[in-house]
Design a protein around this motif. Structure first.
Motif, PDB file in Angstrom:
ATOM      1  N   CYS A 195       0.830  -1.212   0.000  1.00  0.00           N
ATOM      2  CA  CYS A 195       0.000   0.000   0.000  1.00  0.00           C
ATOM      3  C   CYS A 195       0.861   1.257   0.000  1.00  0.00           C
ATOM      4  N   CYS A 198       2.124   3.768  -3.015  1.00  0.00           N
ATOM      5  CA  CYS A 198       1.343   4.923  -3.508  1.00  0.00           C
ATOM      6  C   CYS A 198       0.875   5.802  -2.347  1.00  0.00           C
ATOM      7  N   TYR A 294      -8.747  -4.517  -2.500  1.00  0.00           N
ATOM      8  CA  TYR A 294      -7.289  -4.647  -2.691  1.00  0.00           C
ATOM      9  C   TYR A 294      -6.829  -6.090  -2.508  1.00  0.00           C
TER      10      TYR A 294
HETATM   11  C1  HEC Z   1      -0.902   1.797  -7.376  1.00  0.00           C
HETATM   12  C2  HEC Z   1      -1.109   2.754  -6.289  1.00  0.00           C
HETATM   13  C3  HEC Z   1      -1.925   2.285  -5.102  1.00  0.00           C
HETATM   14  C4  HEC Z   1      -1.689   1.206  -4.275  1.00  0.00           C
HETATM   15  C5  HEC Z   1      -0.576   0.171  -4.361  1.00  0.00           C
HETATM   16  C6  HEC Z   1      -2.728   1.235  -3.255  1.00  0.00           C
HETATM   17  N1  HEC Z   1      -3.565   2.300  -3.478  1.00  0.00           N
HETATM   18 FE1  HEC Z   1      -5.153   2.803  -2.343  1.00  0.00          FE
HETATM   19  N2  HEC Z   1      -5.704   4.186  -3.723  1.00  0.00           N
HETATM   20  C7  HEC Z   1      -4.970   4.509  -4.854  1.00  0.00           C
HETATM   21  C8  HEC Z   1      -5.760   5.359  -5.709  1.00  0.00           C
HETATM   22  C9  HEC Z   1      -5.333   5.947  -7.037  1.00  0.00           C
HETATM   23  C10 HEC Z   1      -7.009   5.518  -5.060  1.00  0.00           C
HETATM   24  C11 HEC Z   1      -8.208   6.300  -5.580  1.00  0.00           C
HETATM   25  C12 HEC Z   1      -8.928   5.511  -6.629  1.00  0.00           C
HETATM   26  C13 HEC Z   1     -10.215   6.136  -7.093  1.00  0.00           C
HETATM   27  O1  HEC Z   1     -10.700   7.085  -6.494  1.00  0.00           O
HETATM   28  O2  HEC Z   1     -10.735   5.658  -8.092  1.00  0.00           O
HETATM   29  C14 HEC Z   1      -6.916   4.782  -3.799  1.00  0.00           C
HETATM   30  C15 HEC Z   1      -7.922   4.737  -2.844  1.00  0.00           C
HETATM   31  C16 HEC Z   1      -7.797   4.135  -1.607  1.00  0.00           C
HETATM   32  C17 HEC Z   1      -8.713   4.274  -0.505  1.00  0.00           C
HETATM   33  C18 HEC Z   1      -9.989   5.138  -0.502  1.00  0.00           C
HETATM   34  C19 HEC Z   1      -9.705   6.489   0.113  1.00  0.00           C
HETATM   35  C20 HEC Z   1     -10.835   7.481  -0.043  1.00  0.00           C
HETATM   36  O3  HEC Z   1     -10.849   8.458   0.704  1.00  0.00           O
HETATM   37  O4  HEC Z   1     -11.678   7.319  -0.919  1.00  0.00           O
HETATM   38  C21 HEC Z   1      -8.247   3.511   0.525  1.00  0.00           C
HETATM   39  C22 HEC Z   1      -8.870   3.352   1.902  1.00  0.00           C
HETATM   40  C23 HEC Z   1      -7.041   2.880   0.068  1.00  0.00           C
HETATM   41  N3  HEC Z   1      -6.779   3.283  -1.233  1.00  0.00           N
HETATM   42  C24 HEC Z   1      -6.256   2.006   0.815  1.00  0.00           C
HETATM   43  C25 HEC Z   1      -5.239   1.252   0.258  1.00  0.00           C
HETATM   44  C26 HEC Z   1      -4.666   0.093   0.898  1.00  0.00           C
HETATM   45  C27 HEC Z   1      -5.063  -0.441   2.247  1.00  0.00           C
HETATM   46  C28 HEC Z   1      -3.741  -0.404   0.024  1.00  0.00           C
HETATM   47  C29 HEC Z   1      -2.901  -1.666   0.168  1.00  0.00           C
HETATM   48  C30 HEC Z   1      -3.657  -2.883   0.340  1.00  0.00           C
HETATM   49  C31 HEC Z   1      -3.704   0.471  -1.136  1.00  0.00           C
HETATM   50  N4  HEC Z   1      -4.633   1.436  -0.965  1.00  0.00           N
HETATM   51  C32 HEC Z   1      -2.864   0.320  -2.232  1.00  0.00           C
HETATM   52  C33 HEC Z   1      -3.693   4.075  -5.143  1.00  0.00           C
HETATM   53  C34 HEC Z   1      -3.104   2.961  -4.589  1.00  0.00           C
END
Ligand code: HEC
Ligand code: HEC
Length: 358
Positions: A195, A198, A294
């Motif tokens: 996680c 990013c 995820y």
């Molecule tokens: C490749 C980059 C990337 C990785 C790796 C990643 N994220 Fe994200 N995350 C994002 C992006 C970009 C969004 C927004 C997507 C959208 O709005 O469509 C997001 C959205 C979220 C949100 C929603 C937040 C909100 O306020 O709406 C959460 C919670 C979150 N991620 C948790 C995690 C967790 C826990 C992990 C690991 C299991 C993880 N992310 C891995 C890029 C990443």
């Protein structure tokens, strides 16, 4: 004049006292206290929208860390929005804004967009300036903030200064009060969950767009009011075939590069406890759903970021990850520092103004 000087002094003291008490993720940003106070009043003022139906606070509610609890935001009379309202917690530290990252120069640009965009507050700046000038409280507040008279540029700067004061406070992650489950979750977040690649840094975002394959929200296309706002937006950004488009292209509208289709800015993970539902289009109602998403390797999209792979988490690991995400939320923002209460303020003119019979 004496009163104004006194007031400016008091504000400086109270914001300094606040900064001392609260544990914040990053050092406070420099703001002019009188200007931030003016910005606070403007933020709650319905007269900033064309038909006075909306204030900034209609969609950015302090008790929800400045979000609105809706999957897709409301909008100006006759329209509805196609995006989820983002939190304003720590928004002054970002270097790109809006879910698609289309504004990347200055927080001030976001303020202008919110006020003037037809499907948002639909405000004509010439009218806004007149409305401000006709309110003796604003006349006084602008002067106290070092501006000779109410102006649009001054109002935007003041709103920006107010937003720069909106900072996460006292999250267990920062205060060292994390539970054992949250600490186990942190190991997953930084390790096999990948996680942190990013969601990096003290705000847990790299401020960059990525495609994680979030499913589309069909309400954008089934609701004519939302669809019309979306068409206005896509047309403005020169997206081909915007009338027939049935997907939110995210960062593509700015870059016009195919590989950026459906990428959205990494959101902050601060204050998630207050900001459900999640993602740019509010498709996930709970953090458990986000973690399941995820765990499955993200969504189904040919342009999905290669870092997303099925994680194979067992139920206890998923619960730990949720506990970690929850530990990034601090105190509610529903407190005096962030809520405008007209009666708390003692302006020289406001008394005379209130005495005038209607
Ligand atoms: C490749 C980059 C990337 C990785 C790796 C990643 N994220 Fe994200 N995350 C994002 C992006 C970009 C969004 C927004 C997507 C959208 O709005 O469509 C997001 C959205 C979220 C949100 C929603 C937040 C909100 O306020 O709406 C959460 C919670 C979150 N991620 C948790 C995690 C967790 C826990 C992990 C690991 C299991 C993880 N992310 C891995 C890029 C990443
Ligand atoms: C009708 C609901 C609504 C109103 C009123 C509104 N906003 Fe927003 N705001 C949104 C939505 C939805 C977005 C995300 C838009 C997007 O991604 O295209 C947003 C985005 C923002 C952002 C960018 C946040 C980020 O992290 O990218 C800022 C800053 C902001 N608004 C401030 C304000 C201010 C200041 C006002 C009042 C002048 C205001 N908003 C009025 C719904 C609203």
């Amino acid at each position: 004049m004496i009163l104004r000087t006194l007031l400016a002094g008091t504000l400086l003291v109270s914001s300094a006292a606040m900064a001392q008490q609260a544990i914040t993720p990053e050092p406070p940003l420099e703001v002019d206290a009188a200007r931030a106070e003016l910005g606070k009043r403007l933020f709650y003022d319905y007269r900033l929208s064309g038909d006075t139906s909306l204030a900034c606070a209609s969609c950015h509610l302090p008790e929800k860390a400045f979000t609105d609890g809706l999957p897709l935001s409301a909008a100006y009379t006759g329209a509805a929005h196609f995006r989820n309202t983002p939190t304003l917690a720590n928004v002054g530290y970002r270097d790109a804004w809006m879910h698609d990252g289309r504004l990347g120069t200055d927080l001030n640009d976001t303020v202008r967009e919110m006020i003037t965009e037809t499907y948002l507050m639909n405000m004509d700046m010439r009218i806004m300036q007149e409305r401000l000038k006709q309110d003796p409280v604003y006349v006084e507040m602008f002067e106290a903030a070092g501006m000779s008279e109410p102006s649009n540029g001054g109002a935007r700067n003041a709103l920006m200064d107010f937003m720069k004061t909106i900072q996460s406070r006292n999250a267990p992650y920062d205060s060292g009060a994390m539970s054992a489950a949250a600490l186990r979750g942190q190991t997953i977040f930084e390790g096999k969950g990948r996680c942190a690649s990013c969601h990096a840094g003290p705000r847990f975002t790299d401020d960059r767009p990525h495609n994680v394959g979030v499913p589309s929200n069909p309400d954008i296309w089934s609701d004519p009011e939302r669809h019309s706002a979306f068409v206005t937006y896509a047309k403005f950004f020169g997206v081909p075939n915007y009338m027939n488009l049935r997907e939110d292209l995210g960062a593509y509208i700015r870059t016009h590069r195919d590989e950026t289709r459906r990428s959205f800015l990494t959101p902050t993970l601060r204050e998630l406890t207050w900001t459900a539902p999640y993602m740019h289009n509010g498709v996930f109602g709970t953090l458990e759903e986000v973690v399941d998403f995820y765990d499955a390797g993200g969504g189904d999209d040919p342009l999905k970021d290669p870092r997303l792979k099925p994680l194979g988490l067992v139920p206890s690991e998923k619960a730990d990850l949720v506990a970690f995400l929850e530990s990034l939320s601090g105190d509610s923002f529903d407190v005096d520092a962030y809520v405008w209460r007209e009666d708390d303020y003692d302006y020289a003119l406001i008394e005379d103004w209130r005495d005038v019979p209607n």
